[in-house]
Design a protein around this motif. Sequence first.
Motif, PDB file in Angstrom:
ATOM      1  N   CYS A  18       0.825  -1.200   0.000  1.00 34.88           N
ATOM      2  CA  CYS A  18       0.000   0.000   0.000  1.00 34.88           C
ATOM      3  C   CYS A  18       0.861   1.253   0.000  1.00 34.88           C
ATOM      4  O   CYS A  18       0.580   2.228  -0.691  1.00 34.88           O
ATOM      5  CB  CYS A  18      -0.935   0.024   1.207  1.00 34.88           C
ATOM      6  SG  CYS A  18      -2.273  -1.181   1.069  1.00 34.88           S
ATOM      7  N   LEU A  19       1.932   1.216   0.779  1.00 35.30           N
ATOM      8  CA  LEU A  19       2.827   2.358   0.848  1.00 35.30           C
ATOM      9  C   LEU A  19       3.444   2.630  -0.511  1.00 35.30           C
ATOM     10  O   LEU A  19       3.548   3.767  -0.963  1.00 35.30           O
ATOM     11  CB  LEU A  19       3.909   2.109   1.899  1.00 35.30           C
ATOM     12  CG  LEU A  19       4.879   3.275   2.163  1.00 35.30           C
ATOM     13  CD1 LEU A  19       4.108   4.470   2.701  1.00 35.30           C
ATOM     14  CD2 LEU A  19       5.967   2.847   3.133  1.00 35.30           C
ATOM     15  N   GLY A  20       3.819   1.536  -1.193  1.00 36.51           N
ATOM     16  CA  GLY A  20       4.421   1.695  -2.508  1.00 36.51           C
ATOM     17  C   GLY A  20       3.449   2.255  -3.521  1.00 36.51           C
ATOM     18  O   GLY A  20       3.798   3.085  -4.354  1.00 36.51           O
ATOM     19  N   LEU A  21       2.184   1.796  -3.450  1.00 39.54           N
ATOM     20  CA  LEU A  21       1.186   2.242  -4.408  1.00 39.54           C
ATOM     21  C   LEU A  21       0.719   3.668  -4.120  1.00 39.54           C
ATOM     22  O   LEU A  21       0.478   4.458  -5.027  1.00 39.54           O
ATOM     23  CB  LEU A  21      -0.028   1.311  -4.397  1.00 39.54           C
ATOM     24  CG  LEU A  21       0.192  -0.085  -5.001  1.00 39.54           C
ATOM     25  CD1 LEU A  21      -1.024  -0.953  -4.738  1.00 39.54           C
ATOM     26  CD2 LEU A  21       0.458   0.016  -6.497  1.00 39.54           C
ATOM     27  N   LEU A  22       0.575   4.005  -2.837  1.00 41.31           N
ATOM     28  CA  LEU A  22      -0.006   5.282  -2.468  1.00 41.31           C
ATOM     29  C   LEU A  22       1.030   6.362  -2.231  1.00 41.31           C
ATOM     30  O   LEU A  22       0.678   7.524  -2.064  1.00 41.31           O
ATOM     31  CB  LEU A  22      -0.859   5.118  -1.200  1.00 41.31           C
ATOM     32  CG  LEU A  22      -2.067   4.179  -1.329  1.00 41.31           C
ATOM     33  CD1 LEU A  22      -2.771   4.069   0.014  1.00 41.31           C
ATOM     34  CD2 LEU A  22      -3.034   4.675  -2.398  1.00 41.31           C
ATOM     35  N   GLY A  23       2.303   5.962  -2.231  1.00 44.06           N
ATOM     36  CA  GLY A  23       3.342   6.932  -1.927  1.00 44.06           C
ATOM     37  C   GLY A  23       3.279   8.193  -2.783  1.00 44.06           C
ATOM     38  O   GLY A  23       3.232   9.305  -2.267  1.00 44.06           O
ATOM     39  N   PRO A  24       3.257   8.044  -4.142  1.00 37.46           N
ATOM     40  CA  PRO A  24       3.206   9.246  -4.974  1.00 37.46           C
ATOM     41  C   PRO A  24       1.970  10.081  -4.713  1.00 37.46           C
ATOM     42  O   PRO A  24       2.021  11.312  -4.685  1.00 37.46           O
ATOM     43  CB  PRO A  24       3.199   8.683  -6.403  1.00 37.46           C
ATOM     44  CG  PRO A  24       3.820   7.322  -6.286  1.00 37.46           C
ATOM     45  CD  PRO A  24       3.371   6.816  -4.947  1.00 37.46           C
ATOM     46  N   LEU A  25       0.806   9.413  -4.509  1.00 35.46           N
ATOM     47  CA  LEU A  25      -0.431  10.152  -4.253  1.00 35.46           C
ATOM     48  C   LEU A  25      -0.367  10.851  -2.903  1.00 35.46           C
ATOM     49  O   LEU A  25      -0.802  11.994  -2.761  1.00 35.46           O
ATOM     50  CB  LEU A  25      -1.638   9.200  -4.289  1.00 35.46           C
ATOM     51  CG  LEU A  25      -1.951   8.585  -5.654  1.00 35.46           C
ATOM     52  CD1 LEU A  25      -3.110   7.602  -5.514  1.00 35.46           C
ATOM     53  CD2 LEU A  25      -2.296   9.667  -6.657  1.00 35.46           C
ATOM     54  N   ALA A  26       0.197  10.165  -1.931  1.00 33.61           N
ATOM     55  CA  ALA A  26       0.311  10.761  -0.604  1.00 33.61           C
ATOM     56  C   ALA A  26       1.233  11.977  -0.645  1.00 33.61           C
ATOM     57  O   ALA A  26       0.965  12.999  -0.026  1.00 33.61           O
ATOM     58  CB  ALA A  26       0.836   9.733   0.396  1.00 33.61           C
ATOM     59  N   ALA A  27       2.332  11.832  -1.397  1.00 37.32           N
ATOM     60  CA  ALA A  27       3.269  12.949  -1.503  1.00 37.32           C
ATOM     61  C   ALA A  27       2.594  14.141  -2.167  1.00 37.32           C
ATOM     62  O   ALA A  27       2.773  15.285  -1.766  1.00 37.32           O
ATOM     63  CB  ALA A  27       4.502  12.525  -2.312  1.00 37.32           C
ATOM     64  N   ARG A  28       1.780  13.863  -3.193  1.00 34.59           N
ATOM     65  CA  ARG A  28       1.089  14.942  -3.884  1.00 34.59           C
ATOM     66  C   ARG A  28       0.076  15.618  -2.964  1.00 34.59           C
ATOM     67  O   ARG A  28      -0.081  16.824  -2.956  1.00 34.59           O
ATOM     68  CB  ARG A  28       0.375  14.370  -5.118  1.00 34.59           C
ATOM     69  CG  ARG A  28       0.544  15.238  -6.338  1.00 34.59           C
ATOM     70  CD  ARG A  28      -0.009  14.550  -7.569  1.00 34.59           C
ATOM     71  NE  ARG A  28       0.718  13.332  -7.883  1.00 34.59           N
ATOM     72  CZ  ARG A  28       0.340  12.497  -8.829  1.00 34.59           C
ATOM     73  NH1 ARG A  28      -0.734  12.709  -9.530  1.00 34.59           N
ATOM     74  NH2 ARG A  28       1.051  11.408  -9.065  1.00 34.59           N
ATOM     75  N   ALA A  29      -0.626  14.783  -2.181  1.00 36.75           N
ATOM     76  CA  ALA A  29      -1.612  15.346  -1.259  1.00 36.75           C
ATOM     77  C   ALA A  29      -0.933  16.178  -0.189  1.00 36.75           C
ATOM     78  O   ALA A  29      -1.421  17.235   0.203  1.00 36.75           O
ATOM     79  CB  ALA A  29      -2.420  14.221  -0.612  1.00 36.75           C
ATOM     80  N   ALA A  30       0.218  15.696   0.271  1.00 41.70           N
ATOM     81  CA  ALA A  30       0.943  16.432   1.308  1.00 41.70           C
ATOM     82  C   ALA A  30       1.437  17.766   0.775  1.00 41.70           C
ATOM     83  O   ALA A  30       1.456  18.775   1.459  1.00 41.70           O
ATOM     84  CB  ALA A  30       2.119  15.602   1.817  1.00 41.70           C
ATOM     85  N   ASP A  31       1.850  17.761  -0.517  1.00 45.76           N
ATOM     86  CA  ASP A  31       2.314  19.000  -1.134  1.00 45.76           C
ATOM     87  C   ASP A  31       1.178  20.017  -1.231  1.00 45.76           C
ATOM     88  O   ASP A  31       1.366  21.208  -1.056  1.00 45.76           O
ATOM     89  CB  ASP A  31       2.863  18.697  -2.528  1.00 45.76           C
ATOM     90  CG  ASP A  31       3.352  19.938  -3.231  1.00 45.76           C
ATOM     91  OD1 ASP A  31       4.384  20.463  -2.810  1.00 45.76           O
ATOM     92  OD2 ASP A  31       2.689  20.376  -4.185  1.00 45.76           O
ATOM     93  N   ASN A  32      -0.028  19.499  -1.531  1.00 44.55           N
ATOM     94  CA  ASN A  32      -1.252  20.302  -1.480  1.00 44.55           C
ATOM     95  C   ASN A  32      -1.167  21.540  -2.360  1.00 44.55           C
ATOM     96  O   ASN A  32      -1.607  22.631  -1.968  1.00 44.55           O
ATOM     97  CB  ASN A  32      -1.552  20.714  -0.037  1.00 44.55           C
ATOM     98  CG  ASN A  32      -3.004  21.119   0.140  1.00 44.55           C
ATOM     99  OD1 ASN A  32      -3.875  20.615  -0.573  1.00 44.55           O
ATOM    100  ND2 ASN A  32      -3.256  22.017   1.068  1.00 44.55           N
ATOM    101  N   THR A  33      -0.564  21.436  -3.548  1.00 45.53           N
ATOM    102  CA  THR A  33      -0.510  22.556  -4.474  1.00 45.53           C
ATOM    103  C   THR A  33      -1.908  22.843  -5.003  1.00 45.53           C
ATOM    104  O   THR A  33      -2.546  21.966  -5.573  1.00 45.53           O
ATOM    105  CB  THR A  33       0.423  22.227  -5.665  1.00 45.53           C
ATOM    106  OG1 THR A  33       1.727  21.949  -5.150  1.00 45.53           O
ATOM    107  CG2 THR A  33       0.505  23.410  -6.615  1.00 45.53           C
ATOM    108  N   PRO A  34      -2.415  24.054  -4.800  1.00 47.28           N
ATOM    109  CA  PRO A  34      -3.771  24.356  -5.246  1.00 47.28           C
ATOM    110  C   PRO A  34      -3.848  24.488  -6.753  1.00 47.28           C
ATOM    111  O   PRO A  34      -2.849  24.740  -7.418  1.00 47.28           O
ATOM    112  CB  PRO A  34      -4.059  25.702  -4.569  1.00 47.28           C
ATOM    113  CG  PRO A  34      -2.711  26.339  -4.426  1.00 47.28           C
ATOM    114  CD  PRO A  34      -1.752  25.211  -4.173  1.00 47.28           C
ATOM    115  N   ALA A  35      -5.045  24.287  -7.310  1.00 44.54           N
ATOM    116  CA  ALA A  35      -5.256  24.565  -8.732  1.00 44.54           C
ATOM    117  C   ALA A  35      -5.013  26.050  -8.973  1.00 44.54           C
ATOM    118  O   ALA A  35      -5.284  26.881  -8.114  1.00 44.54           O
ATOM    119  CB  ALA A  35      -6.673  24.178  -9.133  1.00 44.54           C
TER     120      ALA A  35
END
Length: 337
Positions: A18-35
């Motif tokens: 799960c960590l491997g699959l969700l890592g990129p998504l989690a990193a993106r969510a943590a970055d939280n760059t707005p539209a």
Amino acid sequence: MRALNHRALRRSMLALLCLGLLGPLAARAADNTPALTVGLIAASTAENVTEDWKPLIEALARELQTPVKVLASKNYADISGALKDGSVQVAWINNKLAIELVENDQAAVFAQMVRLDGSRGYKSVLFARKGGPIQSLADVITRPGSYSFGAGDKKSTSGYLVPNYYVFAKNKIAPEKHFKQLSHANHMDNFLAVADGRVDLATNNTEELPRYQAEFAEKFARVSVIWESPLIPNDPMVYRKDLPVATQQRIKKFFTAYGRTEAEKATLKRINGLGSFRASSNYQLRPVVDLELFQALTNAMAENAKSPEKLAAVMGALTKRAARLDTVLNATRLDSP
């Protein structure tokens, strides 16, 4: 005991998977760059400007991993208003608009446009029809009531502020009284109006001349430049102050690095003949702030010459504004390259 170990192992493996699959998504969510929405002033048409900027906007979206939209308009107030209300977060605007936004602590300058030849400035110009009655600035000044004049948007630096000061204020001329007809339009519309004989004189700038010469060669041959201003700093890029600091840094890094590949160089060339974006700060507005304040002072003295009380009140307000702007600009002076 072995069963327990197998279950623990399966849980551990599942957690790792799960960590491997969700890592990129989690990193993106943590970055939280707005539209983001990028605002662009259209010196020609909104469609042309949007198309010219499209590769850069798409690259910015990939870099930030977030959707990036564009708002392009001929109307300076559209872009300024969208920055103020937060519907635009990053924008290409002129120095005059940037002063207002910086003064109100709504936006900050982060980059400056640099031309292909390396220049960081441009000039305001006055166009007249070649072979027409206006051959020099003296013809304009000495013949009140004789000509029609196409001015720029009132929020334009080169189309309004600069010629209003250097041509009109310094010669004690009120354009609305001096010309038989006065209109306001963007740079391209003013160029075409002179070329087609619909107005006698109009404002423009040296950034736009190569575009007109390339796209409207026949019409360009019909006009001549009768006046050029001193150098004006190239337009800034700004972002809203309330963007996350990490997002501001990524945006600045993207723009100042853009232009390294041949494709990126071609895109910048299409965007008004640019060569790069140079890191900058609010302090780049200093020359235009001085010009705007001096023009305001000149106008105040002319309009309130017979009322010392009104003049004193206006002078007091101008003094406070000058001090406030001085503080805002100097705060970023050490950050200026």
